[in-house]
Structure formats: C-alpha cells, structure tokens
Write a protein that holds these residues in place. Structure first.
Motif, PDB file in Angstrom:
ATOM      1  N   LEU A 413      -6.651 -46.526   9.616  1.00 28.69           N
ATOM      2  CA  LEU A 413      -6.658 -46.014  10.877  1.00 28.69           C
ATOM      3  C   LEU A 413      -7.032 -46.834  11.726  1.00 28.69           C
ATOM      4  N   ARG A 414      -7.832 -47.297  11.355  1.00 29.95           N
ATOM      5  CA  ARG A 414      -7.870 -48.277  13.254  1.00 29.95           C
ATOM      6  C   ARG A 414      -7.782 -49.094  13.531  1.00 29.95           C
ATOM      7  N   LYS A 415      -7.192 -49.794  12.404  1.00 30.33           N
ATOM      8  CA  LYS A 415      -6.106 -50.941  12.913  1.00 30.33           C
ATOM      9  C   LYS A 415      -4.262 -50.281  13.166  1.00 30.33           C
ATOM     10  N   PHE A 416      -4.506 -49.114  12.713  1.00 33.28           N
ATOM     11  CA  PHE A 416      -3.199 -48.628  13.216  1.00 33.28           C
ATOM     12  C   PHE A 416      -3.020 -48.096  15.152  1.00 33.28           C
ATOM     13  N   TRP A 417      -4.106 -47.558  15.175  1.00 30.55           N
ATOM     14  CA  TRP A 417      -4.936 -47.394  16.838  1.00 30.55           C
ATOM     15  C   TRP A 417      -5.081 -48.235  17.719  1.00 30.55           C
ATOM     16  N   ARG A 418      -5.344 -49.182  16.497  1.00 37.31           N
ATOM     17  CA  ARG A 418      -5.798 -50.795  17.458  1.00 37.31           C
ATOM     18  C   ARG A 418      -4.201 -51.682  17.986  1.00 37.31           C
ATOM     19  N   GLY A 419      -3.527 -51.083  17.196  1.00 35.14           N
ATOM     20  CA  GLY A 419      -2.072 -51.717  17.912  1.00 35.14           C
ATOM     21  C   GLY A 419      -1.897 -53.008  16.430  1.00 35.14           C
ATOM     22  N   ASP A 420      -2.453 -53.365  15.715  1.00 28.78           N
ATOM     23  CA  ASP A 420      -2.520 -54.208  14.052  1.00 28.78           C
ATOM     24  C   ASP A 420      -1.360 -54.081  14.403  1.00 28.78           C
ATOM     25  N   ALA A 421      -0.626 -55.399  14.134  1.00 30.68           N
ATOM     26  CA  ALA A 421       1.102 -55.576  13.642  1.00 30.68           C
ATOM     27  C   ALA A 421       0.605 -55.407  11.819  1.00 30.68           C
ATOM     28  N   HIS A 422       1.532 -54.991  11.329  1.00 29.60           N
ATOM     29  CA  HIS A 422       1.776 -54.113  10.132  1.00 29.60           C
ATOM     30  C   HIS A 422       0.853 -53.352   9.455  1.00 29.60           C
ATOM     31  N   SER A 423      -0.162 -52.846  10.483  1.00 33.28           N
ATOM     32  CA  SER A 423      -0.441 -51.655   9.806  1.00 33.28           C
ATOM     33  C   SER A 423       0.016 -50.266   9.350  1.00 33.28           C
ATOM     34  N   ALA A 424       0.992 -49.674  10.668  1.00 35.68           N
ATOM     35  CA  ALA A 424       1.898 -49.028   9.843  1.00 35.68           C
ATOM     36  C   ALA A 424       2.153 -48.760   8.708  1.00 35.68           C
ATOM     37  N   GLN A 425       2.638 -49.737   8.370  1.00 31.20           N
ATOM     38  CA  GLN A 425       2.975 -49.737   6.806  1.00 31.20           C
ATOM     39  C   GLN A 425       1.358 -48.666   6.139  1.00 31.20           C
ATOM     40  N   GLU A 426       0.708 -49.534   6.207  1.00 27.62           N
ATOM     41  CA  GLU A 426      -1.016 -49.585   5.380  1.00 27.62           C
ATOM     42  C   GLU A 426      -0.838 -47.525   5.754  1.00 27.62           C
TER      43      GLU A 426
END
Length: 697
Positions: A413-426
């Motif tokens: 969730l940290r990666k998703f809200w940071r905007g990392d690529a491919h993070s929405a799938q995880e």
C-alpha cells in the motif's frame, strides 16, 4: 556459612521456587550440571547468607525443599559443572544465576564485567575462566505467593474478525500524556487510567498489543554509548513483568491494568521474545540459562559448539526444540494467561520457534504443543513470520490458528499511494486478505495482520515526511534500520511549513490509514499514528528512551484523530469489510451477485495488464461461502484513485429502493455522509472514497 539450614529432598515438579505455606520447594532443570546450589540473600540483597546444595536429582531436574523460606525472600542459583566452551559447556559457580521460573526481581542488573563467565582481559577471551563473584551486580529473585487464576468471565473474548489491534510501547504511550497523573506516566498503571481508557474506547480499538514487558536487560554496548534497550527485545525473565515500568502498585499494577482494560472491552496481547535471550553470543554475560546449562538451552554450532547458532541477529538462539526449554516457554505463556489475564501473544521472530533439525516446520514441536494445549490454543496467537536464518521469510506458512504480521501489505500500500508502477495489481491482492499467501489449510482472512506502520520502521507521519532514514542518534552512522521504506517526503525532507506539502502529506496519511481499515484481514494501528506522531525520521528507534520515541500528545493532530475514529466506526458498521472468508468472486445464492467485483475507474473492466494502472473500484458483498445467518445484505464500494488527476467513476446500479451514500472521502475528511444523486461520482486526485448503501425513503 554459619546458621545454614538443611534441605529436604523436595519434588521435581513444579519447576522454580514455590511456597506452600510452610516452606518452599525448589526445582531446577540442568542435565549437564554436577551440582546446583540455592543461594539465599539478606533483605537488602547485598549479603549471601546461605548457600545450600539441592540434594536430589530426578531425571534432569535438581530439587529440594527448604522449610521457612517465605514470600519476599531473596535468592539466586549457582551451577557447578565443566567449563569447556569448546564442548558447549560454560558452568561457572562464581556467577549468580537467575531462576528461569522466578516471578519477581529485586534490584537492578549491572553491566559490569563480573557477570562475564570469562576474563575479558585474557588473550584467550571466552575460553578463559573468571573467578570474580557476580552476586553484587545481579538482580536477585524473589519468592512469591501463587496468584489466583483470572476468571474466564473477565475476558472480552473478541472474535478475530472483529479485532482491531493497537500496538503500543508500555512507557512511550503515556510518558508525555498531560492528562495522565504525573506519578503514573510511563508505567503499567497509566495504560488503564481514565484518560487513556477514554481515548482507546473512543478510538474503537479492541486490543492493546504491548511491546515486550517481560523482564529484560540493557545491552552492555548500548549502555556504554549512553543508550538503553528501549524496545525491550532482550528478555531474561519469562515469568515476570519488567520492573522499570512499575507504578505505585508494583507488579500488582500490571494485573490491575489488564483487569481495567478488560472492563473497557479491550484485550491485552503481549509481544514476547522466546527466540533468543539477553545473554548474547560467547562474549555476553552469564545471567541464567548459559550458566545453568548452555548446551541445553541454546542452539550451538555443530562443528564448533563454542559458538552459537545466530538466526536471530542477537547473538544466540534459544533451543526451543529441547523438551525442557519448550516446557519453559509453554509454562511461561500459561502463567501470563492464567495469573495475569493476558489474551494472546505476538511471537517475535516466530520462524525461529518453528525451526527443527531439517529447518522451519509449521508442524514442528512448538506449534503442535501450542495448538493442542487446552488453554493456549484458545488465546490469540500472532507470528512475526521471519528471522535471519536460511529460508527465514515464511509469510503465510504458519499453521491454522495463527495470525501473521503482513509486511507485504505495508509495502504494497505504501508503493501504491507513492505512485509506483505495477503497484495497483499488488494492492488489489492485499485488499482481499493476501489470499495468495493465506488461503490454504482452512485459514481465514483475519490471518493477515494488516498495517502501514509498526514500532519497527517509520511512523505513518514519517512515511509521508521522509524519503531517507535519519538514525544518527542511534550511534551507528545511520547504517542501522530498514534501507527501503517505500516512503516519500512529498517535496521536502522532514518538517516544513510549506502549506501545499503539508496538505499533500495529510492527504496521503488519510489514504494509507483508510486502506488499512477497509482491507480484509486484521487491522493494526501503531500507537500515536492516530494523532500524527513522528520519530524525526528515525526508523529504528530501539535505543531511544526519550522524546524521539515517546508520543507527544500535546502536539496531537486532532483532525486526523477524528478521521481515524470515523474509519474504525465505518469498519465496525460494515461486516463486508471484515469478513473471515476469503473472497474470490463467487456467486451468492440469494441474489446471484459476486461476493467481490472489480471495476475500472470508468465503470468498465479493469486492465490488470496495464503497468500504469492507478486505481479501481472494489465492490464488496458478504461472502458466498459465509453461513446464511451472517449475510445481512451489506454492500460497500471503495474507489481508489492513485493518479494525479480527478476522475469520474460509475458505480453499479442497486436493486429496489437501495441507494448509494458517499460515506468517507479522504480528500474531504470532515464531509458528512451524503446521498449520491446518480451513479456517476467524481473522485478527487490521489484519494480514496468509500460508499455504502441505504434505502430511499
């Protein structure tokens, strides 16, 4: 010594020193010692007034009975046997030892050299032998009366699916709390005084998970740097509360605190350390286990038993595979449940506890013993699913009945809200209880303990304020602590008065915490995160017993506190966001709808192959597998927009007179619940919006 009394034969069970109204039975495990002595001390603990050899040995247990040994008496142990480190033996009768089953301590430990079993000035180091008596620098054990068992009807007995954990340090939670009486701040008793209980109940948490409260020792090398082991992961006494947190009522204050928390409907879970002890590696002190039977209590290297197996990173590894060591751990756990009333345990570096000769085994002796125990099998069991040994990361591999800290959830969730690529799938995987890791062997979705921050790492606020760790105060040249935190300072490192950056940080904090409470699994909140507490960028504050770690309640972000309360209330109001069953999109028999659906931000299908995927809508209904009585028609939709642009999403239609209500919006945290006039809804950039259903009146 003059006036020595004589010991009777006594019994080999129970282990430890137990008063029966006339005297005390003494029973000590050591399969390799040649003699065990009971040492009785004066009331002030400064003089050894008797030294008595235990007269009998049954199996590997030495025992005796001393008439007239009463509660309050101070004692220690000495063990005779070979001092042969090359063979794994480190007996030294010059070293006073703690009884592993002692219930209380008198006096403080010293970090002086007399507690070392060897001569630190000798060229051969730990192969040498020290003749310095350590009694003056050792705490003394205290004979205690047995405590009455805690009645079952005192316990809140909260179901896993309804649990909300609150991880707190027993001192740091209240040390700076202005509303707590000054004499209590930082003590066990402060944890259940009126202002704290009011805060916890208003917040809505169901369990306080306390960092280590079993007696522990400050590492010698930390003390030499002017620091202490603040976190407490350095245990030496498994049956006693750490004295440094005592309030006016002493040890009884801990029991009273548990009782008062129970009265408020809050369970108590202890973070326990059975993977290693405070004695460290071959250069560490001789305080108890090393001197009583080093080769039995610890795992030693097969080819060089002078050295310890160190899968914990703390110098040694407790040999829980040994039957008497396993018994010690289980007896300790039962004592905390029966005598002190605790409701469960979080096992530090739990992979170590499951290591057998062939490696980690979820069907190993420790886990089997716990799960068959008529008492311990009923309490909450939480594993930290890793250690530093080979193949040490074991997320999802613990047996049914265990929950596990899920660091994958935190990072995802940290990666998703940071905007990392491919993070929405995880992120999508984490939102449904990390089923890929946990959905097997009859386990339930509550097995995943979900958190965005815990004691180890950045606080929630620091996750949005620092891109790099700042651990200089630890004295390790900023080399300690996690290297990858998946954090983002939102435009400036550390404190800033820039209003745009401050708004961005506040928004991200709300996004991160909302995700924790809207995901399937068991949510855990780090104490202080609800008010925006910071550790000044220190992500490893294990040795900071000061304002870096203590929660500053005078600087509380009350707006964020109010939002956190709304999040928890929303979770409690909606069974579909806290289901025990894993959701796989199965069709429900009552209405033909799927228990979970995913929609794109435009209302269409989600393109899971898109590496730039930045959001989706998660539609939740009661599980198709849930028993019929659990289904009440609860439906929730949560829209995650991680992009830098606002979007217009389309919610699915509802049957009959049902309507959508906009219940939570991280971009408008104080906005009241509102009726959605149509299914097309605007979702602000970098935000989360939760919708619930209602009836058109």
């Amino acid at each position: 010594m003059a006036g020595e009394r004589s010991l009777r034969a006594g019994r080999p069970d129970p282990l430890g020193v137990h008063w029966d109204g006339r005297g005390a039975n003494i029973a000590v495990f050591s399969e390799n010692a040649t003699r065990i002595e009971l040492c009785v001390f004066s009331e002030d603990g400064k003089r050894e007034i008797e030294r008595l050899s235990l007269p009998e040995k049954t199996g590997a247990v030495w025992h005796g009975y001393l008439p007239g040994l009463t509660p309050g008496s101070l004692y220690g142990l000495r063990a005779h046997g070979p001092y042969a480190p090359e063979q794994g033996h480190r007996f030294n009768p010059h070293k006073l030892l703690l009884d592993p089953y002692a219930r209380a301590l008198h006096g403080a430990f010293s970090t002086g050299e007399t507690t070392l079993g060897y001569d630190p000035t000798a060229a051969e180091a730990d192969l040498s032998f020290s003749t310095s008596d350590s009694a003056a620098e050792m705490s003394k054990c205290v004979v205690t009366e047995a405590m009455a068992p805690v009645p079952d009807d005192e316990r809140p007995d909260i179901a896993w699916a309804d649990s909300i954990l609150y991880e707190a340090h027993p001192k740091g939670l209240t040390r700076l709390w202005p509303a707590v009486p000054e004499a209590l701040r930082g003590s066990y008793e402060a944890l259940a005084c009126a202002p704290v209980l009011e805060h916890l109940t208003a917040l809505g948490v169901t369990a306080v998970e306390l960092m280590p409260v079993q007696a522990f020792v400050d590492d010698r090398w930390l003390v030499q740097k002017g620091l202490v082991n603040y976190w407490g992961y350095n245990s030496i006494g498994f049956f006693m509360a750490e004295p440094r947190y005592f309030g006016p009522k002493g040890a009884a204050g801990f029991r009273e605190t548990v009782r008062r928390l129970h009265g408020a409907g809050i369970e108590v879970i202890l973070d326990v350390v059975y993977n290693h002890t405070a004695e460290g590696d071959q250069s560490g002190p001789t305080l108890s286990f090393r001197g009583l039977d080093n080769a039995a209590y610890y795992r030693l290297q097969d080819d060089q038993p002078r050295y310890y197996v160190n899968e914990t990173g703390c110098g040694n590894t407790l040999n829980v595979a040994h039957p008497h060591v396993l018994r010690l751990v289980l007896d300790s756990l039962r004592w905390w449940v029966e005598a002190m009333g605790v409701d469960g345990f979080r096992f530090d570096l739990a992979t170590t506890l499951g290591r057998e000769a062939q490696g980690f085994d979820p069907a190993g002796g420790f886990f089997d013993a716990l799960r068959q125990d008529p008492l311990l099998s009923k309490v909450k069991l939480i594993a930290e699913p890793w250690d530093l040994g080979p193949g040490g990361y074991r997320l999802g591999e613990f047996p049914p009945g265990f929950a596990e800290w899920n660091d994958g959830f935190r990072d995802g969730l940290r990666k998703f809200w940071r905007g990392d690529a491919h993070s929405a799938q995880e992120m999508a995987e984490r939102l449904l209880g990390s089923a890929a890791s946990f959905d097997h062997s009859g386990r339930r979705s509550w097995s995943s303990v979900n958190f965005v921050a815990c004691h180890d790492g950045f606080t929630l606020a620091d996750t949005t304020a620092y891109s790099e760790k700042h651990n200089q105060a630890n004295g390790e040249d900023n080399q300690d602590g996690h290297q990858e935190n998946y954090s983002d300072n939102c435009g400036a490192e550390g404190e800033t008065q820039d209003p745009e950056i401050r708004l961005r940080r506040a928004q991200r904090r709300r996004n991160l915490l909302a995700t924790v409470f809207l995901a399937q699994g068991t949510p855990m909140l780090l104490a202080g995160d609800e008010i925006g507490a910071s550790q000044q960028g220190n992500n490893n504050a294990y040795c900071q017993d000061n304002e870096i770690s203590w929660i500053d309640w005078s600087a509380a972000d009350n707006a964020f506190l109010g939002f956190t309360r709304r999040l928890i209330a929303f979770r409690k109001a909606h069974p579909c966001v806290r289901q025990s069953w894993f959701l796989h999109g199965r069709e429900r028999s009552e209405d033909g709808e799927a228990d979970v659906s995913w929609l794109g931000l435009d209302g269409g299908a989600v393109d899971w192959d898109d590496p730039a995927l930045a959001g989706f809508c998660l539609l939740l209904r009661e599980s198709a597998e849930a028993p019929a009585y659990a289904t009440d028609g609860d439906v929730v939709a949560v829209v995650f927009n991680g992009s830098d642009k606002p979007v217009s999403t389309r919610l699915p239609g509802l049957p009959g007179k049902q309507i959508w209500l906009r219940a939570l919006d991280t971009a408008q945290p104080e906005a009241p619940k509102a009726v959605c006039k149509n299914t097309s809804q605007d979702i602000p950039a970098r935000s989360l919006v939760a919708f619930e259903t209602g009836l058109l009146l």
